[in-house]
Write a protein that holds these residues in place. Structure first.
Motif, PDB file in Angstrom:
ATOM      1  N   TYR A 127      -3.406  13.276  11.719  1.00  0.00           N
ATOM      2  CA  TYR A 127      -2.428  14.369  11.649  1.00  0.00           C
ATOM      3  C   TYR A 127      -3.125  15.727  11.702  1.00  0.00           C
ATOM      4  CZ  TYR A 127       1.103  10.898  10.653  1.00  0.00           C
ATOM      5  OH  TYR A 127       1.943   9.827  10.768  1.00  0.00           O
ATOM      6  N   PHE A 128      -4.293  15.789  11.118  1.00  0.00           N
ATOM      7  CA  PHE A 128      -5.054  17.043  11.166  1.00  0.00           C
ATOM      8  C   PHE A 128      -5.367  17.412  12.618  1.00  0.00           C
ATOM      9  CE2 PHE A 128      -9.273  19.155  11.144  1.00  0.00           C
ATOM     10  CZ  PHE A 128      -8.896  20.332  10.519  1.00  0.00           C
TER      11      PHE A 128
ATOM     12  N   MET B 298       0.840  15.202   2.038  1.00  0.00           N
ATOM     13  CA  MET B 298       0.007  15.203   3.248  1.00  0.00           C
ATOM     14  C   MET B 298       0.049  16.576   3.920  1.00  0.00           C
ATOM     15  SD  MET B 298      -2.012  13.519   5.249  1.00  0.00           S
ATOM     16  CE  MET B 298      -1.875  11.741   5.176  1.00  0.00           C
TER      17      MET B 298
ATOM     18  N   ASP C 225      -6.838   5.298   5.013  1.00  0.00           N
ATOM     19  CA  ASP C 225      -6.249   6.488   4.376  1.00  0.00           C
ATOM     20  C   ASP C 225      -6.882   7.767   4.930  1.00  0.00           C
ATOM     21  OD1 ASP C 225      -4.565   5.002   2.799  1.00  0.00           O
ATOM     22  OD2 ASP C 225      -5.900   4.976   1.067  1.00  0.00           O
TER      23      ASP C 225
ATOM     24  N   HIS D 166       0.831  -1.196   0.000  1.00  0.00           N
ATOM     25  CA  HIS D 166       0.000   0.000   0.000  1.00  0.00           C
ATOM     26  C   HIS D 166       0.875   1.258   0.000  1.00  0.00           C
ATOM     27  CE1 HIS D 166      -3.773   2.148   0.706  1.00  0.00           C
ATOM     28  NE2 HIS D 166      -3.056   2.969   1.435  1.00  0.00           N
TER      29      HIS D 166
ATOM     30  N   LEU E 262      -6.014   8.269   8.646  1.00  0.00           N
ATOM     31  CA  LEU E 262      -4.607   8.683   8.805  1.00  0.00           C
ATOM     32  C   LEU E 262      -4.496  10.203   8.680  1.00  0.00           C
ATOM     33  CD1 LEU E 262      -1.613   7.550   8.975  1.00  0.00           C
ATOM     34  CD2 LEU E 262      -1.555   7.913   6.521  1.00  0.00           C
ATOM     35  N   GLN E 263      -5.115  10.728   7.640  1.00  0.00           N
ATOM     36  CA  GLN E 263      -5.066  12.181   7.453  1.00  0.00           C
ATOM     37  C   GLN E 263      -5.738  12.902   8.622  1.00  0.00           C
ATOM     38  OE1 GLN E 263      -7.023  15.419   4.512  1.00  0.00           O
ATOM     39  NE2 GLN E 263      -6.165  13.658   3.486  1.00  0.00           N
ATOM     40  N   GLU E 264      -6.851  12.332   9.078  1.00  0.00           N
ATOM     41  CA  GLU E 264      -7.574  12.957  10.187  1.00  0.00           C
ATOM     42  C   GLU E 264      -6.728  12.982  11.461  1.00  0.00           C
ATOM     43  OE1 GLU E 264     -10.417  14.419   9.796  1.00  0.00           O
ATOM     44  OE2 GLU E 264     -10.686  14.950  11.904  1.00  0.00           O
TER      45      GLU E 264
ATOM     46  N   LEU F 232      -3.102  19.017   4.690  1.00  0.00           N
ATOM     47  CA  LEU F 232      -3.415  19.450   6.055  1.00  0.00           C
ATOM     48  C   LEU F 232      -3.439  20.965   6.162  1.00  0.00           C
ATOM     49  CD1 LEU F 232      -1.264  16.852   8.022  1.00  0.00           C
ATOM     50  CD2 LEU F 232      -3.744  16.903   7.838  1.00  0.00           C
TER      51      LEU F 232
ATOM     52  N   TRP G  83      -0.871   3.747   9.894  1.00  0.00           N
ATOM     53  CA  TRP G  83      -1.792   3.264   8.851  1.00  0.00           C
ATOM     54  C   TRP G  83      -2.052   1.763   9.025  1.00  0.00           C
ATOM     55  CZ3 TRP G  83      -2.087  -0.413   5.074  1.00  0.00           C
ATOM     56  CH2 TRP G  83      -3.131  -0.269   4.161  1.00  0.00           C
TER      57      TRP G  83
ATOM     58  N   LEU H 162       1.386   5.069   0.706  1.00  0.00           N
ATOM     59  CA  LEU H 162       0.854   6.197   1.470  1.00  0.00           C
ATOM     60  C   LEU H 162       1.199   7.494   0.746  1.00  0.00           C
ATOM     61  CD1 LEU H 162       1.841   5.242   5.124  1.00  0.00           C
ATOM     62  CD2 LEU H 162      -0.386   5.063   4.044  1.00  0.00           C
ATOM     63  N   PRO H 163       0.439   8.545   0.960  1.00  0.00           N
ATOM     64  CA  PRO H 163       0.796   9.833   0.357  1.00  0.00           C
ATOM     65  C   PRO H 163       2.162  10.288   0.864  1.00  0.00           C
ATOM     66  CG  PRO H 163      -1.361   9.933   1.421  1.00  0.00           C
ATOM     67  CD  PRO H 163      -0.771   8.625   1.779  1.00  0.00           C
TER      68      PRO H 163
ATOM     69  N   ARG I 197      -6.665  22.102   4.802  1.00  0.00           N
ATOM     70  CA  ARG I 197      -7.774  21.854   5.727  1.00  0.00           C
ATOM     71  C   ARG I 197      -7.748  22.823   6.904  1.00  0.00           C
ATOM     72  NH1 ARG I 197      -8.718  15.802   7.497  1.00  0.00           N
ATOM     73  NH2 ARG I 197     -10.369  16.866   8.624  1.00  0.00           N
ATOM     74  N   LEU I 198      -6.541  23.092   7.408  1.00  0.00           N
ATOM     75  CA  LEU I 198      -6.435  24.010   8.548  1.00  0.00           C
ATOM     76  C   LEU I 198      -6.845  25.423   8.159  1.00  0.00           C
ATOM     77  CD1 LEU I 198      -3.073  22.804  10.115  1.00  0.00           C
ATOM     78  CD2 LEU I 198      -5.305  22.770  11.233  1.00  0.00           C
TER      79      LEU I 198
END
Lengths: 102, 158
Positions: free
Chosen positions: B39-40, A31, B32, A23, B35-37, A35, B18, A25-26, A38-39
Motif C-alpha cells: 500500500y505504501f 494502516m 504483515d 489472522h 502488505l504495508q509495503e 502509511l 495478505w 489484519l490492522p 511513512r509518506l
C-alpha cells in the motif's frame, strides 16, 4: 490433467487457507495512519537519488568527451548530441525507477 | 487519495493480498510487513486514484515483485516448522498440508495460488507476475505436475 488432481490442489490450498482466517489484519484507519507517517517522513534524499546519479554519470561522460575531442572551440554538434543523450537517459531513468518503485 | 477511499480499497483488497503473500512466502509476520509495503508503494506511485478493480492487480503485482526481491536474496526458499500458523480447528492436518505445499518451488506455489485461490486467468497471472502468457501456461503445467508427484508421494492422505 485429471479433474481429481485439480480438485486435490484446490482442496489443499483451501485447507491451508484455514489458517488465514484466524489472522487479524490492522484496521484500515490504523494502516492509513502508518502509511501517512511513512509518506511524510520518508528520506528525502532517496526521492531523486536515481535521477541525480544519472545526471552525474552524464556529466562525467560529457566532460570526458569534451576533454577528448577538444579542438580549441566548443563543438556544437557534440554538445547537442550529449544534451539529447542526457535528456533521454534522464527520461529513461524516471520511467525505469517508476516501474521499480511499483 | 483520502482516508475514506483508502478504507474502501483496503477492505476490498487487504485480506486476499495478505493470504497470497503469506501462502507464497510461508511467513505471516513477513506478510504483515509486505502488505504495508504494497500500500505504501501504491500511494507513493501516484496511481492511488485508480479504481479498485484496477488497483487490485496492481497491488498483486507489487506484492509479487516484493516476493521476488526476497527470493533473490535467498529468503523464503525453505519452510521450517513454526513458520506457518496452524489452524485452530485442526492444527496437525494444516501443518501437514503446509509441509507438502512448501516442498514446491516458490514460483510453483505462487502460480498455483493465483490460479486456484484467486481464480485468475493466464492473462491476469501474466500481468501480475511479469511473465508472458505462454510461460505462465507452461510453468503452471509444471507446477501441477510437481504437485501431483508430491501428493502421490504422500500416499494420497491429503
Amino acid at each position: 490433467m485429471s479433474e481429481e488432481l485439480e480438485q486435490d490442489i484446490r482442496n489443499i490450498l483451501d485447507r491451508l487457507d484455514e489458517a488465514a482466517l484466524t489472522h487479524d489484519l490492522p484496521a484500515s484507519a490504523e494502516m492509513w495512519s502508518r502509511l501517512q507517517f511513512r509518506l511524510a517522513y520518508r528520506p528525502r534524499s532517496n526521492r531523486y537519488a536515481s535521477q541525480a546519479s544519472t545526471l552525474q554519470a552524464a556529466l562525467y561522460i560529457f566532460a570526458f568527451l569534451m576533454w577528448f575531442t577538444w579542438s580549441g572551440w566548443l563543438s556544437v554538434s557534440l554538445l547537442a548530441i550529449t544534451v539529447s543523450a542526457a535528456t533521454a537517459s534522464l527520461y529513461l531513468t524516471l520511467h525505469v525507477s517508476r516501474i521499480f518503485r511499483s | 487519495m483520502d482516508g475514506q477511499a483508502f478504507s474502501s480499497l483496503y477492505e476490498a483488497t487487504a485480506k486476499p493480498l495478505w493470504r497470497y503473500i503469506a501462502r507464497v512466502c510461508g511467513k505471516p509476520d513477513v506478510a504483515d510487513d509486505l502488505l504495508q509495503e504494497c500500500y505504501f508503494r501504491l500511494l507513493r506511485s501516484g496511481r492511488s486514484e485508480m479504481k479498485i478493480s484496477d488497483a487490485r492487480p496492481y497491488l498483486f503485482r507489487i506484492a509479487t515483485n516484493l516476493l521476488h526481491d526476497r527470493w533473490r536474496r535467498g529468503e523464503d526458499l525453505s519452510f521450517e516448522d513454526g513458520d506457518e500458523p496452524a489452524s485452530e480447528t485442526n492444527p496437525e492436518r494444516c501443518l501437514d498440508v503446509a509441509r507438502v505445499l512448501y516442498r514446491l518451488k516458490p514460483r510453483a506455489r505462487q502460480l498455483l495460488w493465483l490460479a486456484y485461490m484467486e481464480e485468475m486467468t493466464h492473462r491476469e497471472i501474466a500481468d501480475v507476475t511479469g511473465l508472458n502468457v505462454m510461460s505462465v501456461r507452461i510453468l503452471l503445467f509444471r507446477a501441477r505436475r510437481e504437485a501431483r508427484v508430491l501428493f502421490k508421494s504422500e500416499g494420497g492422505r491429503l
